[in-house]
Design a protein around this motif. Structure first.
Motif, mmCIF file in Angstrom:
data_model
loop_
_atom_site.group_PDB
_atom_site.id
_atom_site.type_symbol
_atom_site.label_atom_id
_atom_site.label_comp_id
_atom_site.label_asym_id
_atom_site.label_seq_id
_atom_site.Cartn_x
_atom_site.Cartn_y
_atom_site.Cartn_z
ATOM 1 N N PHE A 52 -2.217 5.186 12.574
ATOM 2 C CA PHE A 52 -1.830 4.207 11.553
ATOM 3 C C PHE A 52 -0.626 3.373 11.983
ATOM 4 O O PHE A 52 -0.317 2.366 11.365
ATOM 5 N N LEU A 53 0.068 3.797 13.027
ATOM 6 C CA LEU A 53 1.141 2.975 13.580
ATOM 7 C C LEU A 53 0.696 2.331 14.884
ATOM 8 O O LEU A 53 1.002 1.176 15.170
ATOM 9 N N LEU B 159 2.564 -1.922 3.433
ATOM 10 C CA LEU B 159 3.015 -1.019 4.486
ATOM 11 C C LEU B 159 3.366 0.345 3.899
ATOM 12 O O LEU B 159 2.949 1.384 4.421
ATOM 13 N N LEU C 283 1.064 3.483 4.816
ATOM 14 C CA LEU C 283 1.639 4.543 5.640
ATOM 15 C C LEU C 283 1.608 5.878 4.905
ATOM 16 O O LEU C 283 1.273 6.905 5.503
ATOM 17 N N CYS D 9 -2.688 -0.551 6.548
ATOM 18 C CA CYS D 9 -1.555 -0.586 7.473
ATOM 19 C C CYS D 9 -1.575 -1.869 8.296
ATOM 20 O O CYS D 9 -0.539 -2.479 8.552
ATOM 21 N N TRP E 68 5.975 8.944 14.598
ATOM 22 C CA TRP E 68 6.320 8.240 13.354
ATOM 23 C C TRP E 68 7.799 7.917 13.314
ATOM 24 O O TRP E 68 8.209 6.827 12.911
ATOM 25 N N SER F 242 8.584 4.993 15.729
ATOM 26 C CA SER F 242 8.049 3.713 15.266
ATOM 27 C C SER F 242 8.811 3.205 14.060
ATOM 28 O O SER F 242 9.213 2.039 14.013
ATOM 29 N N LEU F 243 9.027 4.090 13.086
ATOM 30 C CA LEU F 243 9.712 3.638 11.875
ATOM 31 C C LEU F 243 11.148 3.239 12.188
ATOM 32 O O LEU F 243 11.656 2.263 11.634
ATOM 33 N N LYS G 113 -2.956 10.860 12.779
ATOM 34 C CA LYS G 113 -2.028 10.105 11.931
ATOM 35 C C LYS G 113 -1.234 9.072 12.729
ATOM 36 O O LYS G 113 -0.707 8.123 12.174
ATOM 37 N N GLY H 88 -1.923 6.964 4.860
ATOM 38 C CA GLY H 88 -2.301 7.407 6.194
ATOM 39 C C GLY H 88 -1.708 8.766 6.519
ATOM 40 O O GLY H 88 -2.366 9.617 7.125
ATOM 41 N N PHE H 89 -0.465 8.976 6.091
ATOM 42 C CA PHE H 89 0.192 10.238 6.416
ATOM 43 C C PHE H 89 -0.448 11.396 5.681
ATOM 44 O O PHE H 89 -0.408 12.532 6.141
#
Lengths: 241, 218, 48
Positions: free
Chosen positions: A55-56, A31, A35, A206, C15, C18-19, A52, A38-39
């Motif tokens: 990826f989530l 992960l 991540l 991911c 992001w 989600s995180l 981007k 991906g970022f």
């Protein structure tokens, strides 16, 4: 040696405590790396940096569906073979699945705003996910509403079966309902397909990371449930003297 | 089975049985919607199919917990479970009784409420047929939800949460049939899907509901 | 610092949300596990 040996809670506790650090480390590694990778991917020529979000969004959506399928399998095993660990695993997985669904919906909304110019569209895919979220809510609510643990496991198991059928049915009904109003597939990201290799490999990483994270959480939460069950059983025995 | 059906119907029609309550609720929903969206005829005609279907669905939901709750309280559900009639059959009869006392009046009253909401005349037969075909599925799915939550405190609210997502396919196809009818198109395709769902629900849900009842009676 | 272009807001928001949700779920899981473990140890100690 068969898989059914893990239906024994003692055996499950021993094995899961042995593999848990490895799975957790794998999840953190995949992960984290996925991540970060991906970022750092370059901007897409059309979508800019919003790519981007994929990826989530994509792994979360994938897990939201897979976790329900896993719950269905665990419920079936409980209903047919009466293995308590199986029922507890289904119970432990539900909140994780609900959170994954929320992540998929929220990132989708945030992604949709700049790309489609709207937070929410009654697109078949989006609508089906909302319905899936409702099923998760009902399932979790039923678990917490029934006092007797075995009855709760039975009732949620039956609900999971019926819910699965209706979740699939709703998916196709929703397709029918909004057909012709929306060019469906162009808005969706079919994982791995039509995605440039630049994005594909971090995306795979991911996905693997999300999957391992789910396994880690599932093991921990199932262990929690087994401990709770044992505590309750011991207390009940004490009361009886 | 006939005796059980007659008994349930008699209980429902007696005072305090809540008979007609669903119908009154349906009427109130159809009265309140124009207050909410404005009295303009074109708007109402456009949303009428959806309002009528959602209203019927909610009215149906209102009386679901009565399917098993009373028999649960006075213990006759235990008798039914040990009776020679299979519990699946008893569930089917109970759902049928619920449909006759709640679903059928809704179907018959719907065209009148359709006029209230400026539903185009071309859509009236579609409304009647789609509700007639769809409401048995609503009753049967409701019986399943009621069977799951029968022994619970605050079961009513939980039951809505469990049952309403199950109503999604029925609602989609039912309202779609009326909408196509209102647009002057042929609503036969969604109607066929709707019938398919109803038949599948009637064939399979009694088993799921009876399984849930047996768990709750343990 | 990586260039996010004009979509910096949405990307960072997605992001962040989600995180935060993932982290919250992990923390909740660990806390619940620790609580269950303590409760079980307590009960087992009482039994002698």
């Amino acid at each position: 040696m068969s898989i059914w040996e893990y239906a024994n809670p003692v055996k499950f506790m021993r094995t899961s405590s042995a593999i848990l650090p490895w799975v957790a480390a794998g999840a953190a590694l995949c992960l984290g790396a996925g991540l970060v990778w991906g970022f750092l991917t370059p901007q897409d020529y059309k979508q800019g940096s919003t790519v981007k979000i994929m990826f989530l969004h994509v792994p979360a959506a994938m897990m939201a569906i897979n976790i329900w399928v896993m719950m269905l399998a665990a419920s079936l095993i409980w209903l047919i073979r009466r293995h308590h660990v199986s029922a507890l695993a289904a119970k432990a997985a539900a909140p994780v699945g609900a959170v994954m669904t929320v992540i998929a919906l929220l990132t989708g909304a945030i992604w949709g705003q700049p790309m489609w110019g709207t937070w929410w569209e009654w697109d078949p895919r989006l609508t089906a996910f909302l319905i899936l979220f409702l099923f998760y809510l009902g399932y979790i609510a039923l678990w917490s509403a029934v006092d007797n643990p075995d009855s709760a496991a039975d009732l949620t198991g039956v609900l999971c079966l019926v819910g699965s059928v209706f979740a699939v049915l709703s998916r196709y009904a929703v397709n029918f309902w909004n057909q012709g109003l929306h060019q469906g597939a162009s808005l969706s990201v079919k994982a791995g397909e039509r995605v440039d290799p630049t994005y594909k490999y971090p995306l795979y990483l991911c996905m693997l990371g999300f999957f391992l994270l789910f396994v880690t959480l599932l093991l921990i939460r199932t262990r929690t449930e087994i401990r709770r069950r044992r505590t309750a059983a011991l207390l009940a025995r004490e009361v009886r003297g | 089975m006939i005796a059980l059906l007659m008994r349930d119907l008699r209980l429902a029609t007696r005072a305090g049985g809540g008979f007609g309550l669903g119908l009154a609720f349906f009427l109130i929903v159809c009265t309140l919607v124009p207050f909410g969206v404005g009295p303009e005829g074109g708007t109402l005609a456009r949303i009428a199919p959806g309002i009528l279907w959602v209203g019927a669905l909610l009215a149906c939901l209102l009386s679901l917990d009565r399917i098993f709750a009373l028999d649960w309280e006075d213990g006759s559900l235990d008798l039914l479970a040990t009776a020679p009639l299979p519990l699946e059959g008893a569930v089917l009869v109970k759902a049928a009784a619920h449909w006759i006392t709640t679903g059928l009046p809704l179907v018959l009253a719907a065209p009148v409420f359709g006029v209230l909401l400026h539903l185009p005349a071309a859509a009236q037969p579609w409304l009647l047929v789609s509700l007639g075909v769809g409401t048995p599925a609503l009753s049967m799915l409701g019986a399943f939800g009621a069977a799951i939550t029968v022994g619970l405190r605050r079961g009513g609210l939980l039951m809505s949460l469990l049952v309403l997502p199950l109503y999604v396919p029925t609602l989609i196809f039912g309202a779609e049939a009326v909408r196509r009818g209102a647009a002057g198109a042929d609503g036969a395709t969604p109607l066929v899907f709707l019938s398919g769902i109803t038949l599948a629900v009637l064939a399979t849900m009694p088993f799921a509901a009876a399984a849930a009842l047996r768990v709750n009676l343990r | 610092m990586i260039e996010l272009g004009k979509y910096a807001g949405p990307v960072l928001a997605a992001w962040g949300v989600s995180l935060a949700l993932l982290a919250g779920m992990v923390v909740q899981t660990l806390l619940a596990d620790a609580r269950a473990r303590r409760a079980l140890e307590q009960v087992e100690r009482n039994r002698g």
